[in-house]
Write an enzyme that holds these catalytic residues in place. Structure first.
Site, PDB file in Angstrom:
ATOM      1  N   LYS A 193       0.844  -1.198   0.000  1.00 44.87           N
ATOM      2  CA  LYS A 193       0.000   0.000   0.000  1.00 44.87           C
ATOM      3  C   LYS A 193       0.877   1.245   0.000  1.00 44.87           C
ATOM      4  O   LYS A 193       0.631   2.197  -0.744  1.00 44.87           O
ATOM      5  CB  LYS A 193      -0.936  -0.010   1.220  1.00 44.87           C
ATOM      6  CG  LYS A 193      -2.077  -0.989   1.052  1.00 44.87           C
ATOM      7  CD  LYS A 193      -2.856  -1.240   2.328  1.00 44.87           C
ATOM      8  CE  LYS A 193      -3.875  -2.368   2.071  1.00 44.87           C
ATOM      9  NZ  LYS A 193      -4.598  -2.813   3.266  1.00 44.87           N
TER      10      LYS A 193
ATOM     11  N   ASP B 135     -11.178   3.135   3.804  1.00 44.17           N
ATOM     12  CA  ASP B 135     -11.579   1.734   3.671  1.00 44.17           C
ATOM     13  C   ASP B 135     -13.100   1.609   3.601  1.00 44.17           C
ATOM     14  O   ASP B 135     -13.621   0.559   3.211  1.00 44.17           O
ATOM     15  CB  ASP B 135     -11.076   0.918   4.879  1.00 44.17           C
ATOM     16  CG  ASP B 135      -9.864   0.065   4.540  1.00 44.17           C
ATOM     17  OD1 ASP B 135      -9.640  -0.197   3.343  1.00 44.17           O
ATOM     18  OD2 ASP B 135      -9.157  -0.347   5.476  1.00 44.17           O
TER      19      ASP B 135
ATOM     20  N   GLN C  68      -4.768  -1.587   9.392  1.00 39.03           N
ATOM     21  CA  GLN C  68      -4.694  -2.929   8.803  1.00 39.03           C
ATOM     22  C   GLN C  68      -5.333  -3.944   9.755  1.00 39.03           C
ATOM     23  O   GLN C  68      -4.957  -4.027  10.923  1.00 39.03           O
ATOM     24  CB  GLN C  68      -3.218  -3.272   8.527  1.00 39.03           C
ATOM     25  CG  GLN C  68      -3.009  -4.587   7.810  1.00 39.03           C
ATOM     26  CD  GLN C  68      -3.572  -4.589   6.393  1.00 39.03           C
ATOM     27  OE1 GLN C  68      -3.414  -3.648   5.632  1.00 39.03           O
ATOM     28  NE2 GLN C  68      -4.259  -5.667   6.037  1.00 39.03           N
TER      29      GLN C  68
END
Ligand code: NDP
Length: 284
Positions: free
Chosen positions: A53, A120, A97
């Site tokens: 990422k 997200d 994460q």
């Protein structure tokens, strides 16, 4: 019939070129897109995801911050860091994460992220907006899947779409997006009684199960579009999806491979969401 292969690497490359141009335009106006990625612990797969990422952000000309906490960090320290990032004008997107260590309340951590920086799309506010058909941040994996349909010119109106999997990060938002695009949607899961009945009548079949080669050719309607979200590691170290690619490609009209299908699109749409967040910040 041999299916058309929906190439996630090629589509990702095309979208990332556009994001890079938009990032440069934002930077020129003093609003370089910035993404902060928080990792707690030393999970090997998570470390790889986070590294990828950060690398993708740098390649697209974003500002990126990689914040790593040891596995035994106090949850409050992570919440305090999120509060700082929420207030930091250099940061437009914040991602934690998952999975977090067991002593963490993952929902509380996700809710601590400002909805305006929740790239997200997991914050309840953003989940609700998606449900109402007014999405602000679409979860990256299903967002990436929708880009395949767009790119291939697949009109979802009136199609029978079947999603196998009902997770908050893939199955449920996927179903919602297909519904908003006009498909008739069925969501299957481990308690579904007659899975075959459902999958065999799907014009569009999305597999998000986490079981290697679970979807076999006999489960697929001839000519269906098959999207394989699964990423499974086999004992020999190779990756494979939830779909038996070699068999199913002989039945489907289009199919995503693993690797090289949905995977590259997930990170790409994370960049897309961060760009959108930065563009909104500039317009505020
Ligand atoms: P989860 O484990 O959260 O969900 C799996 C779903 O599959 C559940 O809803 C479960 O049902 C259902 N399921 C399990 N077994 C069966 C069965 N025998 N029949 C029907 N349904 C079944 O996984 P995720 O949604 O997080 O991920 C799914 C897959 O996608 C994984 O392989 C993951 O690695 C991959 N993934 C890939 C991404 C990418 O970028 N390509 C991103 C995110 C995930 P129930 O709810 O009843 O338990």
């Amino acid at each position: 019939m041999t299916a058309k292969i929906l190439d996630g690497n090629a589509l990702a490359q095309k979208l990332r070129a556009d994001f890079k141009t938009r990032a440069e335009a934002l930077a020129a106006q003093g609003e370089r897109p910035g993404l902060a990625v928080i990792l707690v612990g030393e999970d090997a797969a998570s470390q790889v995801y986070v590294r990828n990422k950060v690398k993708a952000c740098e390649a697209a000309g974003f500002h990126s911050e990689n914040i790593i906490f040891p596995a035994d960090v106090a949850p409050q320290a992570v919440l305090d860091k999120i509060a700082l990032l929420n207030a930091d004008p250099k940061i437009h997107g914040i991602l934690v994460q998952l999975p977090l260590p067991r002593n963490f309340d993952s929902d509380a951590v996700l809710e601590a992220i400002s909805p305006a920086k929740d790239v997200d799309g997991f914050h309840v506010e953003n989940v609700g907006a998606l449900m109402q058909g007014q999405p602000r941040f679409i979860p990256c994996t299903p967002y990436g899947v929708m880009k395949f349909f767009e790119e291939a010119g697949i009109d979802l109106k009136g199609k029978e779409a079947v999603v196998i999997g009902r997770s908050n990060i893939v199955g449920k938002p996927m179903a919602m997006l297909l519904l908003h695009a006009g498909a008739t949607v069925t969501v299957c899961h481990s308690q579904t009684k007659d899975l075959l009945f459902h999958t065999r009548r799907a014009d569009v079949l999305v597999a998000a199960i986490g079981r290697p080669r679970f979807v076999t050719a006999d489960m697929v309607k001839p000519g269906a579009v098959v999207i394989d979200v699964g990423i499974n590691r086999l004992p020999d170290g190779k990756l494979c999806g939830d779909v038996d690619f070699e068999q199913v490609k002989e039945v489907a009209s289009a199919i995503t491979p693993v690797p090289g299908g949905v995977g590259p699109m997930t990170i790409t749409m994370l960049l897309g969401n961060t760009i959108e967040a930065a563009e909104r910040a500039l317009n505020r």
